[in-house]
Design an enzyme around this catalytic site. Sequence first.
Site, short mmCIF file in Angstrom:
data_model
loop_
_atom_site.label_atom_id
_atom_site.label_comp_id
_atom_site.label_asym_id
_atom_site.label_seq_id
_atom_site.Cartn_x
_atom_site.Cartn_y
_atom_site.Cartn_z
N ASP A 1 2.19 -1.63 -4.78
CA ASP A 1 1.40 -1.40 -6.01
C ASP A 1 0.52 -2.32 -6.43
O ASP A 1 -0.48 -2.01 -7.06
CB ASP A 1 2.26 -0.97 -7.42
CG ASP A 1 1.70 -0.24 -8.40
OD1 ASP A 1 0.70 0.37 -8.05
OD2 ASP A 1 2.04 -0.35 -9.47
N HIS B 1 2.41 -7.69 -11.60
CA HIS B 1 0.82 -7.03 -11.41
C HIS B 1 0.50 -6.22 -12.62
O HIS B 1 -0.60 -5.78 -12.30
CB HIS B 1 1.04 -6.33 -10.03
CG HIS B 1 1.93 -5.06 -9.81
ND1 HIS B 1 3.25 -5.06 -9.47
CD2 HIS B 1 2.08 -3.70 -10.39
CE1 HIS B 1 3.57 -3.88 -9.56
NE2 HIS B 1 2.96 -3.34 -10.15
#
Length: 998
Positions: free
Chosen positions: A186, A437
């Site tokens: 991701d 993230h």
Amino acid sequence: MGSLARPVGPGSGLGSRPPPLAPLRLLVLLLLVAPGARAAGYKTCPEVKPGMLNVHLVAHTHDDVGWLKTVDQYFYGIHNDIQHAGVQYILDSVLEALRAEPSRRFVYVEMAFFSRWWHQQSNATQEAVRALVHQGRLEFANGGWVMNDEAATHYGAIIDQMTLGLRFLRETFGDEGRPLVAWHIDPFGHSREQASLFAQMGFDGFFFGRLDYQDKVTRKEHREMEQIWRASASLKPPAADLFTGALPNMYNPPESLCWDSGCSDSPIVEDPRSPEYNAKDVVTYFLKLSDIQRQSYRTNHTVMTMGSDFQYENANMWFKNLDKLIRLVNAQQQASGSLVNVLYSTPACYLWELYKSNLTWSVKLDDFFPYADGPHKFWTGYFTSRAALKRYERHSYNFLQVCNQLEALVGPAASQGPYGSGASASLNEAMAVLQHHDAVSGTSKQHVANDYARQLAEGWGPCEVLLSNALARLSGSKKDFTFCRELNISLCPFTQGAHSFEVTVYNPLGRKVERMVRLPVSKEAFLVKGPDGAVVPNNVVPNPSSEQLELLFPATVPALGFSVYSVSRVSPRRPTSLRRRPRAQEAESLELTIQNEYLQARFDPDTGLLMEVNNLEEGLQLAVRQAFFWYNASMGDGLSSQASGAYIFRPYRQEPMILSRWVQPRLVKTSLVQEVHQNFSAWCSQVIRLYRGRRQLEFEWTVGPIPVGDNWGKEVVSRFDAALDTKGLFYTDSNGREILERRRDYRPTWKLNQTEPVAGNYYPVNSRIYIKDSEMQLTVLTDRSQGGSSIRDGSIELMVHRRLLKDDGRGVGEPLQEDLPGRWVRGRHLLLLNKLKTAAAAHRLQAQEEVLAPQLVLASGDGTPYRPSVAPSKQFSGLRWELPPSVHLLSLTHWGPGMVLLRLEHQFAVGEDSGRNLSAPVTVDLTDLFSTLTITQLEETTLAANQLRARASRLYWTPGTGPAAAPLQPPRLNPAAITLMPMEIRTFLAKVQWKGGS
């Protein structure tokens, strides 16, 4: 920069099988995988069918450690009105589904969630999970505490969070739980340093999901979705070589094949009597999809990710339909002549089949930034988003290293008090969470960003107790230590109210440093004395941003140690002790120049802006202009509806607007510092300063709240324009380590169709960016991660703050407005001007000093002697001798009873420094290096400390270009002679005995 090579060697698909393994190749393969449990993860892989297309179904969930909800809200399933997600139920459900059918497999990634769930389980449940891991049916991929961002993260923090997660797995499941594959499905772009770190951690391969849309088209055409990433220009191959694959569907299920409770796709209905019968259509579609996917890859194997964000809360739905799909394709279609075989698999098992295919692979040398998922859609805004949180994370990394070092140097005595031996654990885990993230990247909802900051703040408390214990022990004096967490905004009630106090300055670097200490005060005259009792010169200067006074004095601090300075107010009637407050003078009638022994900065008398920088030491003169600009954030236009947001940077116009062409400068000149104060607007100001004895020009900027009353979001940049012929090139660091060359409007591996001339040329700047010509280099160091570029020759710009009015449509669902105090940001840039042969040493060493700046601890007085028979000490070094300048003590951490973790790194690249020969190999003697402890036994491990290096082995992949490299043999371990090659990090677990009874 190298170009992406075309595949070399035999292809393979349904119509072309790879040749049988030659005897020598087979022998090498067996030798590489033979050491004991090393091959356990591959030995449990399911059988595949030669001559068929084997479709590896990877059942997985992607669980963000905070994004739209906080970490706890995600784990417990709270606020499902925001997003339906409950990680504890996912793991409960998956466990039952795996136990119900022996052929099923599942992949899990984020240890921040799994470890919490694990500790809530009964012994019986834990044993059931251990059995699944042993059978290879529950596989851990990646294994970090989080799946970290790759743009805004510092390499030291990446290593720390990976070490935390992998240590949990090793202590819980032994070697069987060790992930074989890195799995970053991701993150929004991928850094070369991340791949290098994964290789050094011992991973056999790396799979990711997000790939630039143009890059992906090119790779699919040339069947280069999988290749070898040569992730270091310094480390000898294959040390930083990593097999890397881009997944075909990012990380989601193929279209129409999602069978989670939140999906709308129809389940498979096998009963032909039912009016909803669809099994034949599903199988036909699946076979067609498999064939299309096969055409972009090179072997008889392809992978399909069957899962997505927070899926498998009802694992039975997923597995029941996957069971049917496998049975229908294999039992019915193969009987009819189909050459497709479907199986439950895992990333490691898919990788193993690729390895056995006996192919050569193309080689990649650059990175995967910037990432775009369509024209005008560059994910380069998050390089800067939530600038205050990015600084807090970097500052907390510094504090965590200090906490870890003092815990290791002092031993058990440092852990006395309410937190015991876990005093550093809270901040260590909070910092690990921040690497996620959607955390340090600034791409979460506001209330989640607030929770990330809360976790950091709570982690500081136990470490402050630990520091107090350790400093009392090492100094021999028990004191009421005080920590001022808001020095960045010139606020410290303790120093502003105390008549006298002590300042302990701790240096976490392995070499002596000299640093100017700045403390907010309320009076104008002070007497400062150093550790030896000698008077230290000081000044009291105004801080225009905070309207406060600041006490300034130079401190010299030994390697891995501290110096104690005493500060006391003096009466203005004592002229020998008085340090008069310098008067800030309007600069109209004065020469606009500041200067010290090494640098001179000249300012335009008409505009008040910087116009020239001179390096007096090296005889360099360069016209440099610096000012602030802003881009109006796009709200969408006729070319694209794409707006600028937390992820996306898209300016409305490609040329920014200057904030002010004129400022009224004010000069402050003292014996220790010379400053020019500039006000650009009511919401943007700056102090440009030169300290005595420093080789950097400091720019301390204060920006915010950014006004949006004109209904335009704004993205503010600090721009440096220099008279340098840079030929379209500039250079940025990769996660604070190796340097990558960037070329405007260019990608090394495909022909770029540039749709955004500004945003499409932005790159992450973790610690430094520079430009150069044939003679000199201009470098700007940052105090946090920011987006930066060189949009025109001779120019450097760094985005310092953003405030936006529209969401960018990438899921966060709110504009990047920021709550107070995040709307107001203060930061620093350091500018260095050097000849090429001295530039590398100057910027790399200074960048390291900024990341690990000295920590200040305050106390009200002398305190009580720790041992009545021993006089307190005002100075201490944890090292018996300084480390060479090319060697950095990356980690010194308490690891357990009588154990410490030690990492040493060579911080220069091959050929980087020719002036002082700092790129040469260097040898360090560890036998008696530390002053407080003795190493009694030393074992070397891989980078994340979860394998002994002598027993570790990795799969060896054959590059299609360049010489074939044999697997590297670990060096002979001699504590008296630890040799580091350029850019090498060596990690050790050491048994120690603390001196003095600790």
